[in-house]
Design a protein around this motif. Structure first.
Motif, mmCIF file in Angstrom:
data_model
loop_
_atom_site.group_PDB
_atom_site.id
_atom_site.type_symbol
_atom_site.label_atom_id
_atom_site.label_comp_id
_atom_site.label_asym_id
_atom_site.label_seq_id
_atom_site.Cartn_x
_atom_site.Cartn_y
_atom_site.Cartn_z
ATOM 1 N N PHE A 137 -7.654 4.524 -20.978
ATOM 2 C CA PHE A 137 -7.225 3.211 -20.496
ATOM 3 C C PHE A 137 -8.400 2.362 -20.016
ATOM 4 C CE2 PHE A 137 -3.646 6.095 -19.923
ATOM 5 C CZ PHE A 137 -2.636 5.395 -20.577
ATOM 6 N N ALA A 138 -8.237 1.056 -20.165
ATOM 7 C CA ALA A 138 -9.214 0.097 -19.654
ATOM 8 C C ALA A 138 -8.628 -0.558 -18.406
ATOM 9 C CB ALA A 138 -9.513 -0.968 -20.709
ATOM 10 N N PRO A 139 -9.260 -0.386 -17.249
ATOM 11 C CA PRO A 139 -8.732 -0.991 -16.018
ATOM 12 C C PRO A 139 -8.841 -2.508 -16.057
ATOM 13 C CG PRO A 139 -10.925 -0.101 -15.635
ATOM 14 C CD PRO A 139 -10.523 0.326 -17.028
ATOM 15 N N ILE A 140 -7.831 -3.184 -15.544
ATOM 16 C CA ILE A 140 -7.834 -4.648 -15.520
ATOM 17 C C ILE A 140 -7.749 -5.174 -14.092
ATOM 18 C CG2 ILE A 140 -6.588 -6.742 -16.219
ATOM 19 C CD1 ILE A 140 -5.688 -5.157 -18.737
ATOM 20 N N SER A 141 -6.691 -4.781 -13.369
ATOM 21 C CA SER A 141 -6.559 -5.244 -11.979
ATOM 22 C C SER A 141 -5.545 -4.390 -11.219
ATOM 23 C CB SER A 141 -6.114 -6.707 -11.936
ATOM 24 O OG SER A 141 -5.904 -7.139 -10.593
ATOM 25 N N PHE A 142 -5.813 -4.187 -9.947
ATOM 26 C CA PHE A 142 -4.804 -3.639 -9.046
ATOM 27 C C PHE A 142 -3.741 -4.717 -8.893
ATOM 28 C CE2 PHE A 142 -2.900 -2.551 -4.974
ATOM 29 C CZ PHE A 142 -2.888 -1.164 -4.984
ATOM 30 N N LEU A 143 -2.478 -4.305 -8.736
ATOM 31 C CA LEU A 143 -1.411 -5.290 -8.571
ATOM 32 C C LEU A 143 -0.886 -5.309 -7.139
ATOM 33 C CD1 LEU A 143 0.614 -4.748 -11.887
ATOM 34 C CD2 LEU A 143 -1.120 -6.495 -11.384
ATOM 35 N N ALA A 144 -0.257 -4.220 -6.730
ATOM 36 C CA ALA A 144 0.346 -4.197 -5.398
ATOM 37 C C ALA A 144 0.667 -2.758 -4.999
ATOM 38 C CB ALA A 144 1.625 -5.039 -5.385
ATOM 39 N N SER A 145 0.950 -2.577 -3.729
ATOM 40 C CA SER A 145 1.357 -1.268 -3.224
ATOM 41 C C SER A 145 2.633 -1.433 -2.407
ATOM 42 C CB SER A 145 0.259 -0.648 -2.364
ATOM 43 O OG SER A 145 -0.020 -1.472 -1.241
ATOM 44 N N THR A 146 3.357 -0.346 -2.262
ATOM 45 C CA THR A 146 4.569 -0.359 -1.454
ATOM 46 C C THR A 146 4.786 1.020 -0.871
ATOM 47 O OG1 THR A 146 6.968 -0.806 -1.422
ATOM 48 C CG2 THR A 146 6.075 0.209 -3.404
ATOM 49 N N PRO A 147 5.251 1.100 0.364
ATOM 50 C CA PRO A 147 5.577 2.419 0.897
ATOM 51 C C PRO A 147 6.830 2.958 0.222
ATOM 52 C CG PRO A 147 6.249 0.717 2.445
ATOM 53 C CD PRO A 147 5.477 0.035 1.355
ATOM 54 N N ASN A 148 6.947 4.254 0.186
ATOM 55 C CA ASN A 148 8.201 4.866 -0.223
ATOM 56 C C ASN A 148 9.055 5.044 1.022
ATOM 57 O OD1 ASN A 148 7.202 5.120 -2.873
ATOM 58 N ND2 ASN A 148 6.198 7.052 -2.348
ATOM 59 N N VAL A 149 10.306 5.300 0.831
ATOM 60 C CA VAL A 149 11.196 5.510 1.965
ATOM 61 C C VAL A 149 12.085 6.719 1.680
ATOM 62 C CG1 VAL A 149 12.882 3.840 1.055
ATOM 63 C CG2 VAL A 149 12.932 4.448 3.477
ATOM 64 N N LEU A 150 12.217 7.572 2.686
ATOM 65 C CA LEU A 150 13.103 8.727 2.583
ATOM 66 C C LEU A 150 14.495 8.268 2.979
ATOM 67 C CD1 LEU A 150 13.845 11.715 2.333
ATOM 68 C CD2 LEU A 150 12.918 12.064 4.641
ATOM 69 N N VAL A 151 15.436 8.409 2.051
ATOM 70 C CA VAL A 151 16.814 7.979 2.294
ATOM 71 C C VAL A 151 17.752 9.147 2.045
ATOM 72 C CG1 VAL A 151 16.533 5.504 1.876
ATOM 73 C CG2 VAL A 151 16.830 7.045 -0.065
ATOM 74 N N PRO A 319 -11.781 -5.200 -12.579
ATOM 75 C CA PRO A 319 -11.712 -3.936 -13.341
ATOM 76 C C PRO A 319 -12.578 -2.835 -12.729
ATOM 77 C CG PRO A 319 -11.829 -5.786 -14.849
ATOM 78 C CD PRO A 319 -12.048 -6.353 -13.475
ATOM 79 N N THR A 320 -13.766 -3.193 -12.262
ATOM 80 C CA THR A 320 -14.662 -2.202 -11.654
ATOM 81 C C THR A 320 -14.070 -1.641 -10.369
ATOM 82 O OG1 THR A 320 -16.608 -3.321 -12.567
ATOM 83 C CG2 THR A 320 -16.982 -1.807 -10.735
ATOM 84 N N GLU A 321 -13.506 -2.502 -9.557
ATOM 85 C CA GLU A 321 -12.900 -2.063 -8.299
ATOM 86 C C GLU A 321 -11.688 -1.173 -8.554
ATOM 87 O OE1 GLU A 321 -13.989 -5.803 -5.330
ATOM 88 O OE2 GLU A 321 -12.363 -6.012 -6.803
ATOM 89 N N LEU A 322 -10.897 -1.517 -9.568
ATOM 90 C CA LEU A 322 -9.731 -0.702 -9.897
ATOM 91 C C LEU A 322 -10.158 0.683 -10.383
ATOM 92 C CD1 LEU A 322 -6.737 -0.186 -10.330
ATOM 93 C CD2 LEU A 322 -6.908 -1.346 -12.545
#
Length: 345
Positions: A137-151, A319-322
């Motif tokens: 794969f060729a890295p392009i960009s980080f998008l977003a993060s989210t916590p998971n939740v125990l339900v 891309p480098t940071e990702l």
């Protein structure tokens, strides 16, 4: 005799000349073809995009990666003037979609919403993969993060982590937890809590959250880990009960839900993140442009507000940071998987 030798020598010289001419012509023709090919490739890059772009999501519709893909697609269609199609190819913890993109042409028309599972976990969890999580794969960009939740199912009779742990220890291997597939951060959230508490709960992998959430509501499974963005509506509607967030800090989107860490498991963290990648060999010009286009979308105030309200934290980068971030995540999750002894179900 002398005349015969002169004739033979003349013929040999003629043959050598013909051979040299043929080689020179072949080299010139090869150079011409290579130049034409390079010129054609350069033209394709300069004209990109000139046909529909396919954004592959390795999970079912409705989750965080699908949400991000559709936000990008909607904006890019207006900016680029071509159709941007979101394709859901779920299964095997994201491996089906990832394999499809890894084997696609590196021309900027087939891209993948990458995940922590695809790039940092599956490589160590699965004995064999049909693609390399990094090299393909060729890295392009980080998008977003989210916590998971125990339900948990409301009828389980627990309202916090302490009560859940007590119940699980009373009934070893009787409680089940669902996830969107082996190797996902949802699966590993469960493995991490098992390793840190010593409880025995059985993992039930599903094709996606569209399958395991109804089973959680009905009580077919005891509990599940899900991205906060997709579980929050059901939590707010009272359909399921939230036990804890998997990030170190509470989420602004659901400040009343305590973290698992603050409930007696300090340091517990299992966050889902999403990125944009393409097949290895993606032309640098297209890679750079896609990274810039992604940042332009995710930095829009209206988009940021929408994402944060649902529990997603946008953070586009280069891309480098990702690539550097993925390396760090692989090292982290390799240790966790090996320590937990988890295997793909």
């Amino acid at each position: 005799m002398k005349k015969h030798f002169q004739i033979v020598a003349s013929l040999l010289l003629s043959l050598v000349f013909c051979l040299l001419s043929t080689v020179a012509f072949s080299q010139a023709n090869a150079h011409k073809n290579a130049s034409a090919s390079a010129s054609s490739q350069k033209s394709d890059v300069m004209l990109w995009p000139k046909k529909p772009i396919h954004l592959v999501v390795s999970f079912t519709p409705g989750g965080a990666p699908d949400t991000l893909a559709r936000i990008l697609a909607e904006s890019w269609q207006k900016t680029l003037g071509v159709n941007v199609l979101v394709e859901n190819r779920p299964g095997f913890g994201g491996n089906i979609g990832a394999d499809f993109v890894a084997k696609s042409d590196a021309d900027g028309y087939t891209l993948l919403i990458g995940t922590v599972g695809i790039h940092a976990i599956n490589g160590v969890l699965y004995e064999k993969l049909s693609y390399d999580p990094v090299r393909d794969f060729a890295p392009i960009s980080f998008l977003a993060s989210t916590p998971n939740v125990l339900v948990v199912n409301k009828k389980l009779g627990v309202s916090n982590l302490s009560e859940l742990i007590t119940l699980a220890k009373t009934e070893p291997n009787q409680l089940t937890f669902g996830s969107s597939g082996s190797g996902t951060s949802l699966h590993m959230s469960g493995e991490l809590i098992k390793e840190m508490t010593g409880i025995q709960i059985r993992h039930i992998p599903y094709k996606g959250r569209a399958q395991f959430l109804p089973d959680l509501v009905s009580g077919r499974i005891s509990m599940a880990f899900d991205n906060l963005v997709s579980a929050l509506p059901l939590i707010q509607a009272g359909e399921i009960r939230a036990i804890g967030i998997t990030s170190l800090r509470r989420s602004a989107a659901a400040p009343d839900i305590p973290t698992i860490a603050e409930q007696g498991l300090p340091g517990f963290e299992a966050v889902s993140w999403f990125s944009l990648v393409g097949p290895a060999g993606l032309p640098v010009a297209i890679q750079t442009r896609l990274s810039r286009l992604t940042k332009e979308v995710l930095m829009q105030p209206v988009v940021q507000s929408k994402l944060r309200a649902s529990g997603l934290e946008p953070a586009p980068n280069s891309p480098t940071e990702l690539a550097r971030f993925i390396d760090q995540e692989r090292e982290k999750w390799t240790g966790i998987v090996k320590k937990s002894g988890a295997k793909a179900d």
